[in-house]
Structures are given as structure tokens and as C-alpha cells.
Design a protein around this motif. Sequence first.
Motif, PDB file in Angstrom:
ATOM      1  N   UNK A 184      51.406  45.488  28.396  1.00 19.86           N
ATOM      2  CA  UNK A 184      50.101  45.777  28.983  1.00 19.86           C
ATOM      3  C   UNK A 184      50.098  45.738  30.509  1.00 19.86           C
ATOM      4  N   UNK A 185      50.897  44.924  31.122  1.00 18.01           N
ATOM      5  CA  UNK A 185      50.832  44.682  32.565  1.00 18.01           C
ATOM      6  C   UNK A 185      51.794  45.600  33.324  1.00 18.01           C
ATOM      7  N   UNK A 186      51.323  46.787  33.670  1.00 14.97           N
ATOM      8  CA  UNK A 186      52.200  47.771  34.303  1.00 14.97           C
ATOM      9  C   UNK A 186      51.676  48.308  35.634  1.00 14.97           C
ATOM     10  N   UNK A 187      50.455  47.955  36.015  1.00 11.86           N
ATOM     11  CA  UNK A 187      49.854  48.445  37.256  1.00 11.86           C
ATOM     12  C   UNK A 187      50.110  47.437  38.373  1.00 11.86           C
ATOM     13  N   UNK A 188      50.714  47.897  39.455  1.00 11.74           N
ATOM     14  CA  UNK A 188      51.007  47.021  40.573  1.00 11.74           C
ATOM     15  C   UNK A 188      49.719  46.545  41.226  1.00 11.74           C
ATOM     16  N   UNK A 189      49.609  45.239  41.445  1.00 15.39           N
ATOM     17  CA  UNK A 189      48.428  44.647  42.066  1.00 15.39           C
ATOM     18  C   UNK A 189      48.383  44.902  43.566  1.00 15.39           C
ATOM     19  N   UNK A 190      47.214  44.720  44.143  1.00 17.76           N
ATOM     20  CA  UNK A 190      47.027  44.883  45.581  1.00 17.76           C
ATOM     21  C   UNK A 190      47.944  43.952  46.354  1.00 17.76           C
ATOM     22  N   UNK A 191      48.527  44.462  47.428  1.00 17.75           N
ATOM     23  CA  UNK A 191      49.392  43.635  48.266  1.00 17.75           C
ATOM     24  C   UNK A 191      50.766  43.357  47.685  1.00 17.75           C
ATOM     25  N   UNK A 192      51.130  44.057  46.612  1.00 17.39           N
ATOM     26  CA  UNK A 192      52.427  43.819  45.973  1.00 17.39           C
ATOM     27  C   UNK A 192      53.394  44.980  46.166  1.00 17.39           C
ATOM     28  N   UNK A 193      53.186  45.781  47.208  1.00 15.86           N
ATOM     29  CA  UNK A 193      54.065  46.926  47.425  1.00 15.86           C
ATOM     30  C   UNK A 193      55.437  46.528  47.954  1.00 15.86           C
ATOM     31  N   UNK A 239      57.343  37.171  39.508  1.00 15.29           N
ATOM     32  CA  UNK A 239      56.484  38.297  39.145  1.00 15.29           C
ATOM     33  C   UNK A 239      55.563  37.805  38.039  1.00 15.29           C
ATOM     34  N   UNK A 240      54.250  37.998  38.231  1.00 11.46           N
ATOM     35  CA  UNK A 240      53.269  37.543  37.248  1.00 11.46           C
ATOM     36  C   UNK A 240      52.328  38.674  36.850  1.00 11.46           C
ATOM     37  N   UNK A 241      51.673  38.477  35.718  1.00 11.26           N
ATOM     38  CA  UNK A 241      50.651  39.387  35.224  1.00 11.26           C
ATOM     39  C   UNK A 241      49.296  38.738  35.480  1.00 11.26           C
ATOM     40  N   UNK A 242      48.479  39.388  36.301  1.00  9.73           N
ATOM     41  CA  UNK A 242      47.116  38.951  36.586  1.00  9.73           C
ATOM     42  C   UNK A 242      46.225  39.619  35.533  1.00  9.73           C
ATOM     43  N   UNK A 278      54.916  38.712  43.352  1.00  6.38           N
ATOM     44  CA  UNK A 278      54.472  40.081  43.092  1.00  6.38           C
ATOM     45  C   UNK A 278      53.597  40.055  41.849  1.00  6.38           C
ATOM     46  N   UNK A 279      52.528  40.849  41.867  1.00  2.00           N
ATOM     47  CA  UNK A 279      51.530  40.812  40.795  1.00  2.00           C
ATOM     48  C   UNK A 279      51.376  42.182  40.150  1.00  2.00           C
ATOM     49  N   UNK A 280      51.371  42.181  38.823  1.00  2.09           N
ATOM     50  CA  UNK A 280      51.022  43.366  38.038  1.00  2.09           C
ATOM     51  C   UNK A 280      49.712  43.079  37.323  1.00  2.09           C
ATOM     52  N   UNK A 281      48.994  44.140  37.007  1.00  2.00           N
ATOM     53  CA  UNK A 281      47.725  44.026  36.280  1.00  2.00           C
ATOM     54  C   UNK A 281      47.759  44.944  35.067  1.00  2.00           C
ATOM     55  N   UNK A 321      45.144  32.198  37.043  1.00  2.00           N
ATOM     56  CA  UNK A 321      44.451  31.251  36.173  1.00  2.00           C
ATOM     57  C   UNK A 321      45.207  31.048  34.884  1.00  2.00           C
ATOM     58  N   UNK A 322      44.626  30.316  33.940  1.00  2.00           N
ATOM     59  CA  UNK A 322      45.307  29.986  32.682  1.00  2.00           C
ATOM     60  C   UNK A 322      45.586  31.205  31.799  1.00  2.00           C
ATOM     61  N   UNK A 323      44.846  32.289  31.997  1.00  2.00           N
ATOM     62  CA  UNK A 323      45.074  33.494  31.189  1.00  2.00           C
ATOM     63  C   UNK A 323      46.256  34.322  31.691  1.00  2.00           C
TER      64      UNK A 323
END
Length: 142
Positions: free
Chosen positions: A102-111, A30-33, A130-133, A41-43
Motif C-alpha cells: 500500500x505504501x508507494x507514494x513518496x511523502x513530502x520532503x523525501x526526495x 524508511x517508514x510508511x506514514x 524517508x517517508x512513503x504514504x 504515530x502508532x499506526x
Amino acid sequence: MEKQKTVMGLILLLFVSGVSAWTGEIHGRVVCDVCGDSSLGPEDHVVEGAEVAVLCITRSGEVLNYQAFTDAKGIYTVAETMPESDRWDACLARPISSFHEQCTQLGEGSLGVKFSYNHPSGYSHNVRTFVYRPTSVPTYCI
């Protein structure tokens, strides 16, 4: 350590009873985009403590529900040892929540991700990330 003792006890019980044991594992990240740009990316960074649910149906029709949390590397793992006749047949992994500030919104395609589990004993299945934004994108991303 306690989980390891339980798994070893189950393997011993299956061995003594003459039933062939089967072991499977499911893991993912699980990562934070941070910039919400759908590319890592690096951020971007992993999310520690994110909750993931894994639901599996066995060959005998039993439904098993697992709960896992990501570690400091953003990785969650679910593992099971059971009789070969009861092994996983199909599973669904889905993110439940992120406890990141800060990263609590589920990213697209991560349902969620459905998949067949057809690996022999001792092998694992890697679920896509899985990606959170963040709720608001930092200014350096714009």
C-alpha cells in the motif's frame, strides 16, 4: 559474510601497501506514514525492502554510486573502506522505490538529502527518515 571478507581483504591490502585506510558508513530509515499526516504515530510502520540510492563524491573527485535496501527494521546501510585520500567528501541519499503493497507514494520532503561527509574514520552519518504514504488513506485516519 562474503561482504565482510571483501572489506577485511581491502583493509589488509591497504595496511600492507602502507596506505592509511579510512572507513565510513551512511544509514537511515524508511517508514510508511499510513495516515499521511506527516507525524509518526502508532499506526505507522517501517518499510522493509525499500530501495535507496546513495551517491558520493570522494576528495579525489571520483563519483561512487551505492544501492541499498532496507531490512526488517526499515534501516538501510552503506559502508566503504578506502584510502584516506579517497574518502567521501559529499553525498546524496535518495529513495528509489518502495515495494510495500500500500505504501508507494513518496511523502513530502523525501526526495533526497545532500550532505557533507566530514566524519573521521569509523564514524557514521545518519540520514533523516524517508517517508512513503499509501495511495489512499484508510478510513480510520479521517
